[in-house]
Scaffold this motif. Structure first.
Motif, PDB file in Angstrom:
ATOM      1  N   ASP A  53      -3.508   4.292  16.321  1.00 34.68           N
ATOM      2  CA  ASP A  53      -4.486   4.501  15.262  1.00 34.68           C
ATOM      3  C   ASP A  53      -5.617   5.435  15.687  1.00 34.68           C
ATOM      4  O   ASP A  53      -6.580   5.603  14.946  1.00 34.68           O
ATOM      5  CB  ASP A  53      -5.073   3.160  14.806  1.00 34.68           C
ATOM      6  CG  ASP A  53      -4.049   2.362  14.022  1.00 34.68           C
ATOM      7  OD1 ASP A  53      -3.193   2.987  13.361  1.00 34.68           O
ATOM      8  OD2 ASP A  53      -4.073   1.123  14.086  1.00 34.68           O
ATOM      9  N   SER A 113      -2.615   7.264   6.129  1.00 36.28           N
ATOM     10  CA  SER A 113      -3.403   6.082   6.421  1.00 36.28           C
ATOM     11  C   SER A 113      -4.330   5.816   5.252  1.00 36.28           C
ATOM     12  O   SER A 113      -4.864   6.756   4.661  1.00 36.28           O
ATOM     13  CB  SER A 113      -4.197   6.336   7.710  1.00 36.28           C
ATOM     14  OG  SER A 113      -4.945   5.207   8.042  1.00 36.28           O
ATOM     15  N   GLY A 114      -4.460   4.551   4.903  1.00 38.09           N
ATOM     16  CA  GLY A 114      -5.366   4.209   3.810  1.00 38.09           C
ATOM     17  C   GLY A 114      -4.807   4.552   2.443  1.00 38.09           C
ATOM     18  O   GLY A 114      -5.554   4.650   1.477  1.00 38.09           O
ATOM     19  N   GLY A 115      -3.509   4.737   2.341  1.00 36.69           N
ATOM     20  CA  GLY A 115      -2.890   4.989   1.046  1.00 36.69           C
ATOM     21  C   GLY A 115      -2.904   6.465   0.678  1.00 36.69           C
ATOM     22  O   GLY A 115      -3.480   7.300   1.386  1.00 36.69           O
ATOM     23  N   SER A 154       0.831  -1.195   0.000  1.00 39.92           N
ATOM     24  CA  SER A 154       0.000   0.000   0.000  1.00 39.92           C
ATOM     25  C   SER A 154       0.864   1.243   0.000  1.00 39.92           C
ATOM     26  O   SER A 154       1.879   1.298   0.698  1.00 39.92           O
ATOM     27  CB  SER A 154      -0.865   0.033   1.254  1.00 39.92           C
ATOM     28  OG  SER A 154      -1.930  -0.834   1.138  1.00 39.92           O
ATOM     29  N   ASP A 193      -7.268   8.321   4.331  1.00 45.19           N
ATOM     30  CA  ASP A 193      -7.946   8.485   5.616  1.00 45.19           C
ATOM     31  C   ASP A 193      -7.161   9.512   6.429  1.00 45.19           C
ATOM     32  O   ASP A 193      -6.090   9.939   6.022  1.00 45.19           O
ATOM     33  CB  ASP A 193      -7.984   7.146   6.372  1.00 45.19           C
ATOM     34  CG  ASP A 193      -8.625   6.043   5.546  1.00 45.19           C
ATOM     35  OD1 ASP A 193      -9.528   6.358   4.745  1.00 45.19           O
ATOM     36  OD2 ASP A 193      -8.201   4.882   5.689  1.00 45.19           O
ATOM     37  N   ASP A 194      -7.702   9.865   7.578  1.00 48.28           N
ATOM     38  CA  ASP A 194      -6.959  10.800   8.430  1.00 48.28           C
ATOM     39  C   ASP A 194      -5.587  10.230   8.747  1.00 48.28           C
ATOM     40  O   ASP A 194      -5.475   9.075   9.155  1.00 48.28           O
ATOM     41  CB  ASP A 194      -7.704  11.018   9.762  1.00 48.28           C
ATOM     42  CG  ASP A 194      -8.982  11.797   9.558  1.00 48.28           C
ATOM     43  OD1 ASP A 194      -9.123  12.418   8.488  1.00 48.28           O
ATOM     44  OD2 ASP A 194      -9.829  11.773  10.464  1.00 48.28           O
ATOM     45  N   PRO A 195      -4.551  11.016   8.579  1.00 42.72           N
ATOM     46  CA  PRO A 195      -3.225  10.498   8.949  1.00 42.72           C
ATOM     47  C   PRO A 195      -3.139  10.268  10.459  1.00 42.72           C
ATOM     48  O   PRO A 195      -3.874  10.885  11.229  1.00 42.72           O
ATOM     49  CB  PRO A 195      -2.263  11.601   8.504  1.00 42.72           C
ATOM     50  CG  PRO A 195      -3.093  12.824   8.362  1.00 42.72           C
ATOM     51  CD  PRO A 195      -4.487  12.386   8.077  1.00 42.72           C
ATOM     52  N   THR A 196      -2.265   9.371  10.860  1.00 39.40           N
ATOM     53  CA  THR A 196      -2.075   9.162  12.293  1.00 39.40           C
ATOM     54  C   THR A 196      -0.861   9.965  12.753  1.00 39.40           C
ATOM     55  O   THR A 196       0.088  10.175  12.010  1.00 39.40           O
ATOM     56  CB  THR A 196      -1.853   7.680  12.624  1.00 39.40           C
ATOM     57  OG1 THR A 196      -0.738   7.210  11.878  1.00 39.40           O
ATOM     58  CG2 THR A 196      -3.056   6.857  12.282  1.00 39.40           C
TER      59      THR A 196
END
Lengths: 1048, 505
Positions: free
Chosen positions: A672, A557-559, A506, A573-576
Motif C-alpha cells: 500500500d 485504490s479507493g474505488g 468496492s 486514491d493513488d493506485p498501488t
C-alpha cells in the motif's frame, strides 16, 4: 526384416493367404482382381493396386502395437524402443485428436501409465499433472514440457486464494497455448529417461512433437480439420425444491412464516431478501408474496402497486444460468516437400462462447516449420510458432465476490427465479439483485446478481507467445555429428480484473502484465558406431539456460471515479503498484554413453553437472548420473508365442536447485506504499538461508516388456521407487520464532508405485477389429523425514480452515487434516448430549492423491467405421468441499429437505415428529492433550435435533467435525467416446484424398461419486500442489462435438 | 557461476520505515473487524454483529487465533529496528532517522505494548526481551545467535515482570535532548517527552492489572511510574491516526466502506447503559441488572452511535442466527461521523481518561480522578462543555462499581482493555451473561423483544470467556512447549475458561 504370417487378401473376395517364415507368399488372383490387402497386427493395413504385376513386395509400416517401435526420448533423440532400459510411452496425435481436444495435457487423461491428470472443465481451465508422484513437498511437481525441443513454460498464475478455493479466476496452465490439432505425438519420459534434461526432469518430461513436412520426395498436401463442440452441465450439487429463501419468521409482524410490510395501505408478505439462506417457508402456490423483483420495481416506480407472485419453486432454476457452450475450431496445414527440404505452415483458430454468460475465448496460432539439407553433410531445421490467446469472462471459482456459484450452491435463496435475474439493471443503471437489504433498501446486500457479475465484473486476459527453435546439424563423419541450436519461448500475459461501480463490493480495476522468457542454447556431439555385434553410442553436450520473469501489477485504490472506465488512472486514491523480477541461469554439461551387444544386452549411462545462479557460490555446482540396462531375452532364445520379452532396470539421480533469492534476507515494501511521512518495509515471513544446497531425486525402476500371441498382446510393467532427499523446503516454524518458515535442506519424500500398460486385441477379422488398452498407475507418496520435532508442513489452509493440507511425517503426502468424528471402540460415531457429533482435534483424514488410476481405451473398427471409448477410473484420495458445508448450513442441498427415519419432513419440529437423529452413541469421552481420547459408558443416541440445527452443525466452528464435508475422490468417467467414418477413396477427381467425419463426446458420464453432485475434478483450481480443496465449485461440463477432416 | 542477488528488495532497510510499517500493523491488527470487532467488541457487548453472530456467542474462528502469528512478525520487525540501531555496520546510517537510543527505546515500548496484549489474550506465551537474558525468553531467536526453533513458553509472571522492567528501562533510555524518530512515528511524531509519558502510563496500567497477583511488584512500579510522570491530559494520548485514502484508512472504515460489509451495530447492552436504563429479563419480567447511573442519559451516546430508522437509539441483541438477525430492523449503527465513515479515525492505544480512572482506583476510588476520567473521555469524543458539566454534576460518586463502569464506557472502541478490566474486577456487572434471558426495548413500538444469550462452546456456562485458545498450529509446530503451557493452565485444558495469572476475581 521378413514378417511371417502377414495376411494377403484379394480385395472384395475371401481369397487370401499368409506369408511364410521368410515373409514370402504366393496367391492366385481372379481376373477382375485389382487390389491386394495386406494386414498384420501391429502394422498398418495396406492396399496395393496389382496393376498387372506378378511380384509385389510390400514394406509394412508399424502401427500402435509395434514390435520395432521407434520412440522419441530425451533431447529429441529417436531410439529403438526395444533396447531401452526404461519405459517410454508414446501417444500418437491421431489417437488424441479423435475428439477435438481443448488442451494438450488433459488429452492425456487415461492414456498413459504413470501419469495422473485431473482437469477442470472450466473454459481454458487448469490441469494438474503428476508423473510418478511428487518429488517436492512444497513445489508444484509439474513435469517439464518440451515442444519440438523447446522447453516450454507451463506455469500457473492462479493466486493462492484461487487454489485453496478462496476466490479467484482460473487462468489455466500456460501450456494451453499449444494447439492440440498440430500434435503429431506425445512421449512421456519418467525416471532414467528424463535425467538428461537435468534439474527439471525430477518430475518427468512430456515431449511433444508437432507435425512437420519431412523432406524426401516432391509433394504438396493440404490438411483441413473443422470441429464444433457443445458444452452443457453434467454434474452439479443437487439442491432442494421444497423451501424458499430466508427463515420461517414467527412472532409479531409476521404471517405464514413471512415478514409483513405495510405498503400503500396493504399488507404484503416479504421473504427475507437479505438472508442468503433457504430456511424459509415451504412452497405453497396459494401464497402470494412480494418477491425481490416486485419490491425493486415498486421502489423504482416501474409499478405503481407492488406486484406479487406465488411462493413456488422457480420456473427457471440455477441450471438455466449457464449457456450452451460452443467452440468452433478450424485447423489448416499446408505442406510442401522436396528432395532436400520440407516446409509446413499451419493455422489454427479456436473460438469459444463459454458456458458463463458473456464469456468467450479466442485462440489463434500460426506455425512455420521447415527443414532443409544444405549439403550432404549440413542440414538445418527451424520451427516458429506465434500464438495469441484471449479470454473474457472466465468463471471465478471459490469463496469470492465474483464467484457466482458461491451464491448458487452455498448461500442463496432457492426461490430465486433466474428468469427474473436476467434483467440485471434498472432503468437508471443501478443493479437489481435478489439479495437486497429489504423493501426500503434495494442495494445488494452480500450477493451481486450473477448476470451483473458476468456482464459487468468480468476478467479479461490476453497472452501473446512466440516460441521456436533454430538448429544446425553437421555430419562430421558417418559416425560423428554435431548438433547445435537455440530454443526460445517468450510470452506476454496480461490479466485485467474489475469490479464495476454499483456492485456489492468496492469498485476496482487491476492490471497485471507478466513477461516470461526462456532461452536455451545447446550444442552436442553425437557418436554412433556398430562394430560387429556391438552397438556403441554416445554424446557430450553443453547447455546454457537463461530465464527471466517480470511482473508488474497496478491496482486502483479507493474505488473507481468514472463508471465504465477501467484504467489505473480512474482510481479515487493513488493506485498501488508492485513489480517483481526474477532471473536465473543454469549452465550444464552432460554426456551419455550406450553400448549394446547383439541387441540382447543394452546399457546406458548418463551424467550431468549443473551450475545454478540460485544457489550460494560454494554450493552451486552439482553432479548427478544414471544408469539403465536391458536384456532382450527374445533376441537370445526363441520363446513360443512370445514376440518380445525384455527385462530392464535403471537407477537415476537428478539434482535440483531452488527458486531465486532464497539466500539473502530481504525486506519487502508494503504493497500500500508509504504511510504518513515514511515508506514502509518489513522483513519477509520466510527466513532465508545462505547455506542452501541442491536437492536430489533418486529413482530406481525395474520393468518387464512382453509382446506375445503374434503381437495381439503387449504388456509393459514397471515398478518405481523414487526418493527425494535434502529437499529444499520452507520449513514451517512456530510463528513465535518471528518467522513462519525457514528455507532449509531437510526431509525426504518417497514415491513408490507401479505402471502397467496392457494392450490386447481380442477380436481380429477381416473387417472388424477390437483393441483394448489399459493404463494403470498406482503410486504412494510418503513423507519419510522432516526436521527435528517438526511433524508437519502446511501446504495450504482451506477457506474457513475446516481442513489443512499438509505434508506430515510418516503419512501419505498431501494429507488433509481436519476435525474427525469421535468413534467408540466398536466404530460407532459419538454424539454429545444434544445429539451433535463430537469431534477430534485436527487429525489426518487421508491424502488428496488417489491410490490408483486406470484408463481403459476400447477401439473398434468395422470397415470404415471406428468407435473409441475411453473410460477413466480413479480410486482413493479425498477432497474437502466447502460448498457442501455451507450448502448444508444454508439449507440449499436436497439433503436439508428430506424426510427423517420416521418418514416425516426433517424440517418439521422435533416436537411434531420431525428433526434428524444422528445414528451413533452417547458416552463419556475423555480427551488427552495430544488429541487422543477414550470413550466409555456408551448408549445409543436417541436425541433428535431440529433439521436446521442438524444441517447448520456441518459448520465446524460449532465444534463439529469438518470430516462431514470430506469425501472420497473415487470416480468412473466415460471420458471420451468417438465415432468416425473415413472415406478412403479419393473424391472429386482425386482433389480430395481422404475425408473423415466424426462425432464425439468428452466427460459424458460420471459414476461412483462418494457424494452425488460433487465431483473431485471440481476441486482443481490450479496445477500446483494445492489440491483437493474447494471453496466454490463450478459444475462439471460435458462436451459433444462433430469433426470433419479433409486431406487434399 | 555467480549467485544472482535479488533485484527487487533491499537487504538493509531504513529503520524508520520498518518501525512505521510495524506500528501500523500492530494497531490495525489489534483493532480490526476481527480481532476487536468479532472478538472483544462483541464479547464485551460494545458492538454486536448484525448478521452472523456466532462470535458474539464465543465461537471464535481459528483465523482470529492466528493473529498470534502476525503479532510475532511485528515483534520480530521491532527487534530488527533495534538491531539496525545497534549493529556497527548499520547504526550510523540509521542516525538519519533519529538518535539510536531513542529509536531502540520506542521499539522496546511497542514490544511491551504488544506482548501485554498477547499475554492478556492467551496467558503464557513465548517471550522475547531486549534487556533480559532470562533463558526462558526464547521467542524471536530464529535469526538470533543461537537458533531456537521451538521456543518455550514463559510464564505470565515472568512476562509481566519483564514488560514492566522494559518500560522502566525504555523510559530511562529515552533521551529528550536527542532526536526521536524524524519520520515514521505516527503516534508522537518524534516527541521523546511524550514517549516517556506513554512508557510510564503503560507501566502504570499493567502494574495495576497484576496487583492482585503480585502486590509488591505492582506497587513498586505504580509508585515509580506515577512519580516519573504519566498522562495529564488528552494531549498526551497515544493515538495512531489513519489517513483519508482508502488503502491507509482505519480498519473499521475499511470494513464498512472498502469491504462493503455493514456487519455490526452498537450493542443493546451499551446503549441501555448509556441511556441510564436497566435491562429487563423478559418482556413482562423483572430487571436483569441495574444501571449504576439510573436515569442519567450519557451524552456520549450520540457520539458513539447513530439513531435508528425511527430516530431512536436502540442497540443490537446477540442474535442466534442470521435469520433472527435479519428480522431485527431497529438497531442503531456505530457513529458514522466519528467512527465507521471516518477514514482518518485515530485509534487510541492509551489515553488520559483510562489513566485517570486508574489513579482513582489506586487512590481508594478517588472522586477527583474519577471526574477527570469522565471529563477527559467526554472531551475526547467531542461532547460539549455544558453537557459534560451537567453530566458530571449528577453522576453518582466514585466507588468501585461506578469508576469501573465509567471506565468501561470510556474504553469504547478499546474493548480489549475493557475485557481485561472485566476479568480482573468483574465490572461492569451490567453485561448480559451466558444463559441469561434479556430483552431489547424498542421505543418506536414500545415492545420488549425477548432474547437469550446461548453460548456456543459447551465450556462457557455462566460467565464471559477468560482467555482465547492458542492457535492450532502451535500444537503441530511447537508441540512439546505448547503441551507444557496447556498443562500449566487452570484446568489443564486449552479452552476459553481458564483464568489468567492476574485474574483473581
Amino acid at each position: 526384416m521378413p514378417i511371417p504370417g502377414v495376411s494377403v487378401q484379394v480385395k472384395g473376395t475371401t481369397i487370401g493367404v499368409a506369408s511364410d517364415v521368410d515373409g514370402k507368399y504366393s496367391l492366385s488372383v481372379p481376373q477382375n482382381a485389382t487390389t491386394l490387402i495386406y494386414t498384420f497386427l501391429g502394422f498398418k493395413n495396406q492396399e496395393i493396386v496389382i496393376g498387372g504385376r506378378t511380384v509385389i513386395n510390400v514394406v509394412l509400416e508399424s502401427d500402435m502395437l509395434a514390435l520395432e517401435e521407434v520412440v522419441v526420448t530425451a533431447l529429441g533423440i529417436s531410439r529403438d524402443k526395444k533396447t531401452l532400459g526404461y519405459s517410454v510411452q508414446q501417444v500418437q496425435g491421431d489417437e488424441l485428436n479423435k475428439v477435438n481436444q481443448t488442451d494438450p495435457l488433459s488429452a492425456l487423461q487415461g492414456r498413459v501409465a504413470g501419469v495422473q491428470i485431473r482437469s477442470t472443465t472450466n473454459m481454458g481451465g487448469s490441469s494438474k499433472i503428476l508423473i510418478r508422484g511428487a518429488s517436492s513437498m512444497l513445489g508444484d511437481n509439474n513435469p517439464l514440457i518440451i515442444v519440438d525441443g523447446i522447453p516450454m513454460d507451463n506455469q500457473n498464475f492462479n493466486s493462492t486464494n484461487a487454489q485453496i478455493g478462496n476466490g479467484g479466476v482460473d487462468y489455466g496452465n500456460m501450456l494451453n497455448d499449444i494447439n492440440p490439432g498440430e500434435i503429431e505425438s506425445m512421449s512421456v519420459l519418467r525416471g532414467a529417461a528424463a535425467a538428461l534434461y537435468g534439474s527439471r526432469a525430477a518430475n518427468g518430461v512430456i515431449i511433444i512433437t508437432t507435425k512437420s513436412a519431412k523432406k524426401g520426395k516432391e509433394a504438396f498436401s493440404v490438411d483441413f480439420s473443422s470441429s464444433v463442440d457443445f458444452e452443457q452441465v453434467s454434474v452439479m450439487p443437487i439442491l432442494q425444491n421444497k423451501y424458499g429463501g430466508g427463515a420461517y419468521v414467527t412472532g409479531a409482524g409476521s404471517s405464514q412464516g413471512f415478514e409483513e410490510a405495510l405498503i400503500g395501505g396493504s399488507t404484503y408478505l416479504i421473504p427475507q431478501y437479505s438472508v442468503d439462506e433457504s430456511w424459509g417457508p415451504r412452497y405453497d402456490p396459494n401464497i402470494n408474496v412480494l418477491h425481490w423483483w416486485g419490491a425493486i420495481d415498486y421502489v423504482k416506480g416501474v409499478t405503481t402497486t407492488p406486484e406479487t407472485a406465488p411462493w413456488v419453486s422457480p420456473k427457471n432454476d440455477v441450471s438455466s444460468f449457464w449457456d450452451l457452450g460452443k467452440t468452433f475450431s478450424n485447423n489448416i496445414g499446408v505442406s510442401k516437400t522436396g528432395e532436400n527440404y520440407g516446409i509446413r505452415f499451419a493455422y489454427n483458430n479456436s473460438l469459444t462462447q463459454g458456458t458463463m454468460p458473456g464469456s468467450e475465448m479466442n485462440k489463434n496460432s500460426f506455425k512455420l516449420a521447415s527443414n532443409a539439407s544444405l549439403t550432404d553433410r549440413i542440414s538445418v531445421n527451424s520451427n516458429l510458432t506465434y500464438s495469441s490467446n484471449y479470454a473474457k469472462g472466465r468463471p471465478e471459482t471459490g469463496y469470492g465476490d465474483n464467484s457466482v456459484t458461491q451464491k448458487f450452491f452455498q448461500w442463496g435463496q432457492r426461490s430465486t427465479d433466474f428468469g427474473r435475474l436476467e434483467n440485471y439493471k434498472n432503468q437508471d443503471g443501478t443493479q437489481r439483485s435478489w439479495n437486497i437489504g429489504g423493501v426500503n433498501d434495494i442495494l445488494p446486500k452480500y450477493a451481486d446478481n450473477p448476470y451483473w457479475t458476468s456482464y459487468e465484473n468480468y476478467s479479461e486476459d490476453q497472452r501473446d507467445r512466440v516460441y521456436g527453435n533454430a538448429s544446425l546439424n553437421i555430419k562430421i563423419t558417418d559416425d560423428l555429428s554435431f548438433n547445435g541450436g537455440v530454443y526460445g519461448d517468450s510470452y506476454t500475459f496480461y490479466v485485467r480484473e474489475r469490479i464495476s461501480l454499483g456492485s456489492q463490493a468496492s469498485s476496482f480495476y487491476e492490471e497485471t502484465v507478466r513477461v516470461n522468457t526462456e532461452f536455451n542454447y545447446e550444442g552436442r556431439l553425437n557418436y554412433s558406431k556398430k562394430i560387429n555385434d556391438i552397438d556403441l553410442g554416445g554424446l557430450v553436450g553443453a547447455n546454457k539456460r537463461n530465464v527471466r520473469y517480470d511482473r508488474n501489477t497496478g491496482t486502483t485504490s479507493g474505488g473507481l471515479i468514472v463508471p465504465g472506465l477501467f484504467t489505473l488512472s480512474n482510481s479515487n486514491d493513488d493506485p498501488t503498484l508492485s513489480d517483481f523480477t526474477s532471473e536465473k541461469t543454469i549452465n550444464s554439461v552432460f554426456g551419455q554413453f550406450s553400448a549394446g551387444y547383439k541387441r540382447f544386452i543394452n546399457m546406458e549411462v548418463s551424467m550431468r553437472n549443473d551450475w545454478s545462479s540460485t544457489l550460494p557460490e560454494a554450493n552451486n555446482s552439482y553432479f548427478y548420473w544414471g544408469v539403465a540396462g536391458s536384456f532382450v531375452l527374445t533376441e537370445l532364445v526363441e520363446i513360443p508365442l512370445v514376440n518380445l520379452a525384455k527385462v530392464r532396470a535403471g537407477r537415476t539421480q537428478v539434482g535440483n536447485d531452488t527458486d531465486p533469492y532464497r539466500i539473502d534476507p530481504v525486506y519487502n515494501y508494503n504493497g500500500d506504499g508509504s504511510f504518513g511521512t515514511s515508506p514502509r518495509l518489513s522483513v519477509g515471513t520466510t527466513m532465508s538461508n545462505p547455506d542452501l544446497k541442491s536437492e536430489t531425486t533418486t529413482t530406481t525402476e525395474f520393468g518387464l516388456d512382453l509382446v506375445a500371441f503374434q503381437n495381439r498382446v503387449d504388456l509393459s510393467v514397471t515398478y518405481f521407487n523414487k526418493l527425494t532427499t535434502d529437499l529444499i523446503i520452507s520449513l514451517q516454524t512456530s510463528r513465535t520464532t518471528g518467522y513462519a518458515s525457514k528455507a532449509i535442506n531437510a526431509g525426504a519424500l518417497s514415491s513408490k508405485g507401479w505402471e502397467i500398460s496392457l494392450g490386447v486385441i481380442p477380436v481380429q477379422t477381416k473387417d472388424f477389429q477390437w483393441q483394448i488398452r489399459g493404463n494403470f498407475t498406482k503410486s504412494k507418496m510418503v513423507v519419510e523425514e522432516l526436521y527435528g520435532e517438526i511433524k508437519t508442513l502446511d501446504i495450504a489452509n482451506a477457506t474457513f480452515r475446516g481442513v489443512t493440507l499438509r505434508a506430515s511425517l510418516g503419512d501419505e503426502y498431501g494429507q488433509l487434516w481436519g476435525y474427525d468424528f469421535v468413534y467408540d471402540d466398536e466404530g460407532n460415531k459419538v454424539v454429545d448430549g444434544d445429539g451433535y457429533w463430537l469431534r477430534t482435534p485436527l487429525t489426518p483424514l487421508g491424502s488428496v492423491y488417489p491410490s490408483f488410476n486406470l484408463g481403459i481405451a476400447n477401439n473398434f473398427t468395422y470397415k470404415n467405421i471406428d468407435l473409441g471409448i475411453l473410460l477413466d477410473i480413479q480410486q482413493g484420495g479425498k477432497f474437502y468441499s466447502l460448498t457442501h458445508m455451507w450448502a448444508m448450513y444454508s439449507g440449499m442441498l436436497e439433503e436439508t429437505a428430506g424426510v427423517n427415519d420416521k418418514g416425516n419432513e426433517m424440517r418439521d419440529p422435533v416436537s411434531a415428529g420431525g428433526g434428524v437423529l444422528n445414528v451413533g452413541v452417547q458416552g463419556d469421552v475423555a480427551f488427552n492433550p495430544d488429541g487422543t481420547y477414550t470413550v466409555t459408558n456408551t448408549t445409543p443416541n436417541t436425541t433428535y435435533m431440529e433439521g436446521a440445527d442438524w444441517a447448520q452443525a456441518h459448520y465446524h466452528a460449532y465444534g463439529t467435525p469438518s470430516a462431514q464435508s470430506v469425501f472420497d475422490a473415487d470416480y468412473i468417467k466415460l471420458r471420451e467416446v468417438s465415432l468416425g467414418y473415413t472415406f478412403n477413396k479419393p473424391l472429386f477427381n482425386n482433389a480430395i484424398k481422404s475425408v473423415r467425419l466424426a462425432a464425439y463426446g468428452r466427460n459424458l458420464a460420471t459414476w461412483g461419486l462418494d457424494q452425488p453432485g460433487f465431483d473431485p475434478e471440481m476441486t482443481v483450481n490450479g496445477s500446483g500442489n494445492i489440491q483437493g480443496m474447494e471453496g466454490g465449485l463450478q459444475p462439471l461440463f460435458r462436451t459433444f462435438g462433430f469433426n470433419l477432416k479433409l486431406q487434399f | 557461476m555467480d549467485y544472482y542477488p535479488s533485484p527487487n528488495s533491499p537487504t538493509s532497510p531504513p529503520s524508520a520505515a520498518v518501525f512505521n510499517n510495524t506500528v501500523h500493523s500492530i494497531v490495525f491488527n489489534t483493532r480490526d473487524e476481527w480481532f476487536m470487532g468479532r472478538f472483544t467488541l462483541a464479547t464485551m457487548q460494545q458492538w454486536q454483529q448484525s448478521e452472523y453472530g456466532d462470535e458474539d456467542r464465543f465461537a471464535y474462528r481459528e483465523s482470529m487465533r492466528q493473529y498470534w502469528g502476525t503479532f510475532y512478525s511485528n515483534l520480530e520487525n521491532l527487534r530488527i529496528v533495534i538491531k539496525l540501531n545497534e549493529d556497527p555496520a548499520t547504526m550510523d546510517n540509521m542516525l538519519a532517522y533519529g538518535a539510536n537510543e531513542n529509536q531502540i527505546a520506542c521499539a522496546r515500548i511497542m514490544m511491551a505494548y504488544t506482548f501485554n496484549i498477547m499475554a492478556d489474550t492467551w496467558g503464557d506465551i513465548p517471550y522475547y526481551s531486549y534487556g533480559s537474558d532470562n533463558p526462558n525468553f526464547q521467542a524471536l531467536q530464529l535469526a538470533g545467535e543461537t537458533e531456537v526453533i521451538y521456543p518455550a513458553y514463559a510464564t505470565q509472571e515472568e512476562i509481566y515482570t519483564d514488560i514492566l522492567k522494559e518500560l522502566k528501562e525504555a523510559h530511562d533510555q529515552l533521551d529528550a535532548t536527542k532526536a526521536g524518530f524524524k519520520i515514521g512515528d505516527v503516534i508522537y511524531n518524534g516527541n521523546v517527552a511524550k514517549w516517556k509519558k506513554f512508557a510510564n502510563s503503560l507501566r502504570l496500567k499493567i502494574a495495576l492489572k497484576i496487583r492482585s497477583a503480585n502486590a509488591s511488584l505492582a506497587n513498586t512500579h505504580i509508585n515509580e511510574a506515577v512519580l516519573a510522570g504519566v498522562f495529564t491530559s488528552n494531549a498526551d494520548n497515544a493515538v495512531f491516526a489513519f489517513e483519508s485514502a482508502d488503502k491507509n484508512a482505519s480498519p473499521m472504515y475499511r470494513a464498512w466502506n472498502v469491504g462493503n460489509r455493514s456487519d455490526f451495530a452498537i450493542s443493546n447492552t451499551l446503549v441501555t447503559l448509556l441511556k441510564g436504563e436497566n435491562i429487563r429479563e423478559t418482556p413482562t419480567g423483572a430487571d436483569l441488572n441495574t444501571n449504576p447511573f439510573p436515569g442519567l442519559l450519557d451524552p456520549r451516546l450520540e457520539q458513539y452511535a447513530e439513531v435508528n430508522k425511527d430516530g431512536n437509539y436502540v442497540g443490537m441483541p446477540i442474535a442466534e442466527s442470521s435469520a433472527q438477525a435479519a428480522v431485527i430492523k431497529y438497531e442503531s449503527l456505530p457513529s458514522r461521523a466519528n467512527i465507521i465513515d471516518k477514514p482518518d479515525y485515530g485509534i487510541v492505544l492509551l489515553e488520559f481518561s483510562e489513566i485517570a480512572f486508574t489513579l482513582s482506583e489506586i487512590n481508594a476510588w478517588d472522586q477527583t480522578h474519577y471526574v477527570n476520567g469522565i471529563t477527559a473521555s467526554m472531551q475526547k469524543w467531542g461532547v460539549s462543555a455544558p453537557d459534560i458539566a451537567a453530566y458530571v454534576a449528577s453522576v453518582p460518586a466514585a466507588n468501585q462499581r461506578n469508576v469501573l463502569t465509567q471506565k468501561y464506557i470510556a474504553l469504547y472502541m478499546d474493548a480489549h482493555a475493557a475485557w481485561t478490566d472485566y476479568r480482573r474486577t468483574g465490572f461492569p456487572d451490567y453485561l448480559v451473561k451466558p444463559g441469561q434471558n434479556y430483552t431489547v426495548y424498542d421505543p418506536a413500538t414500545t415492545t420488549y423483544h425477548p432474547f437469550k444469550l446461548n453460548a456456543i462452546p459447551a465450556e462457557i456456562t455462566n460467565d464471559l470467556p477468560k482467555r482465547m485458545q492458542y492457535p492450532a498450529y502451535e500444537f503441530t509446530l511447537n508441540g512439546d512447549n505448547y503441551l507444557d503451557a496447556v498443562a500449566k493452565l487452570a484446568g489443564g485444558k486449552d479452552n476459553l475458561i481458564a483464568p489468567l495469572w492476574w485474574d483473581k476475581n
